[in-house]
Design a protein around this motif. Structure first.
Motif: not given
Length: 1473
Positions: A787, A765, A698, A768-769, A761
């Protein structure tokens, strides 16, 4: 199958070339352009023996019974007797072979090359058995025993020079047991160490009597010296082991062979020899000049024999321009041999030029008969000719003289005095001892005799070469201007006067007793010889003669002889010299200096001893022979001893052939071409390694690459930039051209921001979504949330991102609110309470049909869900009502679901799922209805804003191209090459199945790939040629031009490049697919839903590539490496690329600067220059601007291969020409490449041919004055140059400034174009490999001719191969044609064989051509095909060749594609390459 048929056809056509076809082709060719063989065959004047005369049958019968020497006058048919005897022997031979006896063959031996062809032509007409001919000029020293055995087994009769048979016997390629008949033409030569005598003494006499062949000799007289005719006759009989015989009834012979009337023409007393004023002037002012003493002596002799005018004109002949150069050459050679200092050489050369000037300024008197400037002898001759040719006549005359200069002077005098119907010609031997004399080749002899036979000439002034052997037409008049010196000269020259009522004129000085004595002696000698022959008894034995056979061998009894116990090859004192010279010739050596043998002779106790010194490269340094009473015997003894030692050392094999074979370089004939069609499936990289290398964690920071349209308005929809977020920074990426609408395009501009943005993070996220939502909503792909395994992410960017201080904080450019909104909302759910304003300008997804997407436009308040679908709506499978239209469920599912009847109706347009924006905009999309009417409840409203969605549809094309850039950059990194991304991608791009076939209809074209590799491959190939040429020139100074070509071909051939490419796995990086809907998605994360989610494991992607494609990519990468650094003028990366791909020690350099240290200046370059050499440098320096540091290097650029090396100790221009050719090619292609950026390689090649053609370079050579400095030793070349210079000078004057004046002249001598290339090579070397000097020469002297290339379109299109391609492809619309070449076996083992090319149309051979190479064979074949095809109407062409290439049906299109994919090896499929 198709290609096999073509190669079979080529082979068949090669085998079927008949004599009739050859003769038909030769009939239309000028005699000057034919070979000696062809000239002799063209005469067709050879008599077929049908009715032999009585005396011929008489001698034939004698020859059947015993060895015979036939003594008959010239023209009496001795050769016809030989033909009768050959027929008899061949009949016996066939019987013996049928009975199982050992096969044997007959040899017809002659004394000179011309007679090989002449006698062969006679025998071929009269014999029905296989016959062949050979002479030293055919390169027989290259032939092996196997080749000779094949020759002997395939033929029944061999016509050859005696030396050929002697060497074959010596090497035991054949023995006396294998010969059934030896025929000696002009048998009187069989004496002393002549090859006739050596054959008899070394091989015939020592052989067993039972297996000796029959002998038949022919001569007009057995005496060719002033000797007792009877004694000479007996010696000849003993030497040839034969009996002399003649016709028993000489009256019969006299009836057949017309004897001329002999007359004595007496001229007045000649003056005593004296020096003319010119000779005195030359003697006083130019003492000590080499060669002048001979000229003085001859000029003095000429005053008496020819007159004062001829004596003075001899100086003109000796010091004419080219003759003076030859005299300089000889002087310089001798001076260098004596190691004279340069100043001394300069002084001697200066004297020669001053002498030349003095003669040119001398006040010559005009040639007038009445002024007593001609001798009485010449005046008498002129008067006699004047009377003979005062009216038109068919009379032929030969004037015999002793000296060559006499012939030339008489020719000049008689032409100036201009007898009306006299047409003069010269006929002389091929050997000339004086530097100022003219050379006369065998071909010139044949041409002269051809003109004499035809009547173009009616009077020949000839030396002794016309006395014997040559086939000369019957003459009416023979004039002995200079009297004969031997009996045979008299008999043979008289034999030329065979015409009825002919005359033989003896020119005798008044009261000259020696002349009258000579006349008396020859007449008396002939009478004595005739009586001797007539008195010979019929049954006498050879042993009965007083001259014993042993007498001929007694002097040689003490000489050693070696015979190989295995093969029988024999070494004698005589053959030792030949064997040793052959051995030394096969040693490794500098191409310019033939290896020399040195014989040192010393005297001790009145005996001579010789030591032979061999070259340094010989395994044996020296050998000493035995003491002998004569120098020549001592020399032969040393050579014999050296050969014996070399045999013991194993350096001569058991046939006495050197084991140091004179082999041509390996692979000289190797087929280095490779397959250009699909042959193998190779792995293909579809994703750059950087994604895989950075996955697994990550990240804490991401790098931003902004993707925005340069012209967003051309999309026709709102859009906003996107960000590609990666773990590592992306390099600078070039613009990506996109086709947005019909006739509307825009570049997508990638901007890689330098600073990363830090993320936690939660943010990661959310990003990523956002990315996964794009894949889900737009592309109907549901990926797992992982991820750490994501390759990259996508994020929205503010349209005004440039003003948001991206350099300080990269995060400022990203639309974080949009990211958070999308991450938090999977969809925007609809309820009855949802404001209608929130339903407009939204991206709507069909929940059950991944292909239905809509952009909502506005509400339709007047419509209800149950209304019929309006007629302007796009078609759907459910059209009953608007609510039905909005639902994609199947019937059973639809029955279980009810929808709210009070929901609104929204007008929208359906999104066409176009994700390939690299190719052309599909016009059919403009005709598709997209208007839709939908209800919100069944559909899903995406949280993605429309502006972002529009840009996301472009993303697959963008990431495809970005990944292609990254993959090809990765390839360059793997190869350690620094290339710009756009050029690297271009180098790896193959956009069709047949990219390499220029101007062919492309098969399976991949649109939208950008530029393919063909232009880069074109310029890369040129640089590859130049780089390897420079390296070879630098590292291999002793190689000749041919060895350079072979070594270079081994490096640059496609086979070698392919080998390296396969080792480096170059094929993985080739881009042969423009866009793939299957491969643009990211790897690393698992696909849960969507097309392809059921696939397991890692998919290996394959692509089909031809071998030539892979090799071409290597050359394209060289081009990319070159052009990537063009602006800074740095060629180091291109040099590195060449080293990488050729993988050969002959090119092992990493940068341009590494070339020059490889070059070790040769001694000739560093030696002190003479004044002449410095003057050359000064002249060209002042004219062209480049001043040479090494004048001797410049001189080398102007030395023709015919010029003796020993003259100035400077090599010829061939090596510099090899280098200059590659440099000029590079300069020319550079100019065209950047001047015409849109032209394809075929166009560039065709127009480059104009720039480097022999025609242009020769014209440039004359314009620059180079022709004046060319040094050659060939009168033919000098004459050709003079003619061309006159023509091109006139053409330029008439052109009035037009730059293409050179295109309409005849083909120039190649030497003139060669010296332009060699000069360029010399400039490059002298400037320490400074390529800018080459470009400067090009810009100053060549560029101006080609500023407007359109004027050379015709020149380019007139190239036969190009013209043929255009005619077939454009005029006839045909694509099923091929031009291919195949190498044929060579007649000379070890030599390069000729090539045969054929043009095939729809599997039918239309034309063919044969030449020394495949390239020129194709040109000839193309020219011959044009002769057949030009003028045909298209319908006639289609009918005649059953061509339906433009039939338009789909099946025919498939056939065309099939044709484009077939074939192997060399050739062309619908292409001019």
């Amino acid at each position: 199958m198709g290609h096999a048929k073509q190669y079979y056809s080529v082979s068949q056509r090669a085998a079927k070339t008949t004599k009739e076809e050859v003769k038909a082709a030769e009939a239309g060719v000028n005699d000057e352009d034919l070979s000696i063989k062809a000239l002799m065959e063209k005469q067709e004047s050879h008599v077929i023996v049908n009715d032999p005369r009585e005396y011929q049958m008489e001698l034939f019968e004698k020859a059947k019974l015993q060895n015979t020497i036939a003594v008959l006058d010239t023209g009496s048919g001795k050769t016809l007797i030989a033909v009768l005897l050959l027929k008899h022997i061949l009949d016996l031979e066939l019987e013996k072979r049928a009975n199982g006896e050992r096969p044997r063959i007959a040899f017809f031996l002659v004394d000179c090359v011309t007679l090989v062809f002449q006698q062969y032509a006679v025998l071929e007409c009269n014999l029905d058995q296989k016959i062949d001919r050979f002479c030293g000029e055919m390169g027989c020293d290259l032939w092996s025993k196997e080749t000779w055995v094949k020759v002997f087994s395939e033929n029944r009769v061999i016509v050859c020079t005696a030396e050929i048979l002697y060497q074959c016997l010596m090497h035991s390629f054949i023995s006396m047991e294998d010969i059934n008949l030896l025929i000696f033409d002009e048998a009187h030569h069989a004496k002393k160490n002549h090859a006739y005598a050596r054959i008899m003494k070394d091989y015939y006499i020592p052989h067993k009597t039972a297996w000796r062949p029959k002998i038949f000799g022919m001569t007009a007289s057995p005496v060719d010296v002033n000797d007792d005719p009877v004694r000479a006759a007996k010696e000849l009989e003993a030497m040839l082991h034969s009996q002399i015989t003649t016709a028993s009834d000489l009256s019969l012979l006299q009836m057949v062979t017309s004897r001329p009337d002999e007359e004595v023409a007496t001229y007045g007393h000649l003056e005593w020899p004296y020096y003319t004023d010119l000779s005195i002037h030359m003697k006083q002012n130019f003492p000590g000049v080499h060669g002048f003493s001979k000229i003085l002596l001859k000029a003095r002799e000429a005053t008496a024999e020819l007159g004062s005018w001829c004596a003075d004109y001899l100086w003109v002949m000796a010091l004419a321009d080219e003759k003076a150069r030859k005299l300089e050459t000889k002087t310089e050679y001798l001076a260098n041999k004596e190691n004279k200092p340069a100043a001394r050489i300069d002084a001697e050369m200066k004297l020669i030029r001053e002498a030349e000037d003095a003669v040119s300024r001398w006040p010559f008197e005009p040639l007038i008969k009445e002024k007593n400037c001609l001798s009485p002898k010449v005046l008498l001759l002129q008067r006699y000719l004047e009377l003979t040719y005062e009216r038109p006549t068919e009379a032929r005359c030969i004037i015999f003289v002793t000296r060559r200069y006499t012939a030339r002077l008489l020719n000049e005098v008689l032409k100036r005095l201009a007898t009306p119907h006299l047409r003069l010609g010269l006929l002389m031997g091929t050997r000339s001892s004086d530097a100022w004399d003219v050379k006369f080749s065998v071909k010139q002899q044949v041409l002269t005799l051809t003109k004499f036979r035809r009547g173009d000439l009616n009077c020949l002034i000839a030396t002794s070469v016309a006395e014997e052997g040559l086939d000369i037409p019957d003459c009416n008049l023979i004039i002995r201007f200079d009297l004969y010196t031997t009996l045979i000269q008299y008999i043979q020259s008289r034999g030329r006067a065979r015409h009825r009522n002919s005359k033989y004129l003896h020119m005798v000085e008044e009261d000259n007793g020696s002349h009258l004595q000579r006349l008396h002696e020859v007449r008396q000698g002939e009478t004595k010889m005739r009586k001797f022959c007539e008195a010979l008894p019929q049954d006498r034995l050879l042993q009965g003669s007083n001259y014993k056979l042993e007498t001929a061998l007694v002097k040689e009894r003490g000489y050693r002889r070696y015979e190989d116990p295995e093969t029988g090859a024999t070494l004698t004192y005589n053959s030792g010299l030949v064997v040793l010279q052959h051995f030394v010739g096969c040693l490794p050596h500098n191409a310019d200096v033939a290896p020399q043998i040195t014989y040192n002779i010393s005297v001790e106790h009145k005996k001579y001893t010789c030591e032979v010194i061999l070259p340094e490269t010989s395994p044996l340094h020296s050998a000493s022979g035995r003491a002998a009473g004569r120098k020549m015997i001592a020399k032969r003894s040393a050579a014999f001893e050296a050969c014996c030692v070399l045999r013991r050392m194993g350096h001569l094999d058991n046939n006495l052939i050197p084991t140091y074979h004179k082999l041509l370089p390996q692979m000289r004939n190797a087929h280095l071409a490779i397959n250009s069609k699909k042959t193998s499936a190779y792995e293909m990289k579809v994703k750059p390694s950087v994604w895989e290398q950075t996955r697994g964690t990550r990240p804490r920071q991401l790098y931003v690459t902004v993707l925005e349209l340069e012209h967003p308005e051309n999309l026709g929809q709102p859009c906003q930039p996107l960000a590609l977020l990666t773990r590592t920074p992306l390099p600078h990426l070039p613009p990506i051209p996109l086709n947005l609408q019909v006739d509307k395009s825009s570049d997508l501009l990638p901007h890689s921001l330098a600073n990363p943005t830090n993320i936690d993070d939660k943010i990661l996220d959310e990003v990523n979504q956002y990315t996964l939502r794009i894949y889900k909503d737009i592309f109907n792909k549901t990926f797992e949330v992982n991820v750490a395994q994501m390759s990259y992410w996508i994020a929205p960017v503010f349209p005004d991102w440039r003003h948001r201080d991206a350099n300080r904080n990269t995060a400022n450019v990203l639309d974080w609110d949009s990211i958070k909104h999308v991450a938090a909302n999977e969809e925007m759910p609809w309820t009855v309470d949802t404001p209608q304003s929130q339903l407009v300008n939204k991206y709507v997804v069909d929940r059950w049909d991944g292909g239905r997407r809509f952009f909502t436009e506005e509400m339709e308040p007047g419509m209800k869900p149950t209304d019929e679908v309006p007629g302007d709506a796009a078609k759907h499978r459910h059209m009953n009502s608007i609510i039905d239209y909005s639902v994609s469920l199947f019937a059973k599912s639809r029955a279980r679901v009810t929808w709210r009847p009070d929901q609104p109706v929204i007008r929208a347009h359906r999104v066409l799922h176009r994700i390939d924006w690299l190719g052309d905009f599909p016009e059919k999309d403009t005709k598709v209805k997209t208007r839709s009417y939908i209800c919100p409840e069944p559909l899903r409203f995406s949280p993605l804003p429309i502006a972002a969605v529009n840009m996301c549809y472009i993303f697959p094309s963008a990431i495809t191209r970005i990944e292609a850039y990254l993959i090809t950059q990765e390839a360059c990194d793997a190869l350690s090459l620094k290339c710009s991304p756009e050029l690297a991608l271009e180098a790896f791009t193959k956009d069709s199945d047949n990219t390499e076939e220029h101007r062919m209809e492309q098969v399976h074209v991949q649109r939208g790939m950008g530029k393919n590799y063909e232009r880069l491959e074109f310029i890369g190939d040129c640089f590859l040629k130049m780089a390897t040429s420079i390296s070879l020139f630098s590292q291999s100074p002793d190689n000749n031009e041919f060895e350079y070509h072979v070594k270079r071909m081994l490096m640059i051939c496609n086979k070698n490049l392919l080998k390296t490419a396969l080792e480096k796995r170059v094929y993985e990086y080739v881009r042969s697919i423009a866009f793939s809907r299957r491969t643009w998605y990211p790897e690393g994360i698992k696909l849960l839903e969507g097309k392809g989610h059921t696939k397991q494991g890692t998919e290996v992607h394959k692509q089909h590539l031809g071998d030539k494609t892979i090799a071409d990519v290597c050359e394209a990468l060289i081009g990319a490496a070159l052009l990537s650094h063009r602006e800074e003028g740095n060629m180091d990366e291109a040099v590195k690329a060449v080293t990488l791909f050729v993988a050969n020690p002959d090119h092992d350099v990493a940068a341009w600067k590494d070339y020059y240290p490889l070059y070790q200046k040769p001694k000739y370059q560093l030696a002190e220059a003479t004044a002449s050499q410095r003057d050359l440098a000064d002249q060209l320096g002042s004219r062209l601007g480049y001043h040479f540091r090494y004048p001797r290097l410049l001189r080398s650029a102007f030395i023709h291969p015919s010029y003796p090396f020993a003259t100035e100790l400077i090599p010829c221009y061939q090596r510099l020409e090899f280098l200059g050719d590659a440099l000029l090619d590079m300069a020319s292609i550079n100019f065209l490449y950047f001047r015409y950026p849109d032209k394809d390689p075929q166009w560039l090649t065709e127009h480059k041919m104009a720039m480097v053609s022999n025609k242009f370079l020769a014209a440039l050579s004359v314009k620059l004055g180079f022709h004046k400095h060319l040094r050659s030793n060939s009168a033919i070349i000098e004459a050709q140059n003079r003619d061309y210079v006159a023509e091109i000078t006139e053409a330029e004057q008439d052109a009035k400034g037009a730059r293409d004046y050179w295109t309409n002249t005849k083909q120039p001598p190649k030497a003139l174009s060669d010296i332009v290339e060699s000069y360029i090579g010399a400039v490059f070397v002298d400037s320490e490999f400074n390529y800018s000097e080459v470009e400067k020469f090009f810009d100053q002297n060549i560029r101006s001719f080609f500023e407007d290339m359109s004027i050379y379109d015709t020149f380019a299109n007139n190239h036969p191969t190009t013209y043929l391609h255009n005619l077939l492809a454009m005029s006839f619309g045909c694509s099923n044609y091929r031009l291919m070449a195949q190498e044929l076996p060579s007649a000379v083992p070890g030599a390069v064989g000729p090539s045969l090319a054929v043009v095939m149309i729809h599997d039918t051979v239309v034309a063919e051509g044969q030449a020394s190479s495949g390239r020129y064979a194709k040109i000839k074949a193309s020219a011959n095909a044009l002769a057949v095809l030009k003028g045909l109407a298209p319908f006639e062409y289609r009918s005649q060749y059953r061509c339906d290439c433009e039939g338009g049906v789909e099946g025919e299109l498939e056939k065309r594609k099939w044709v484009g994919r077939q074939g192997l090896g060399m050739g062309m499929v619908g292409s001019a390459i």
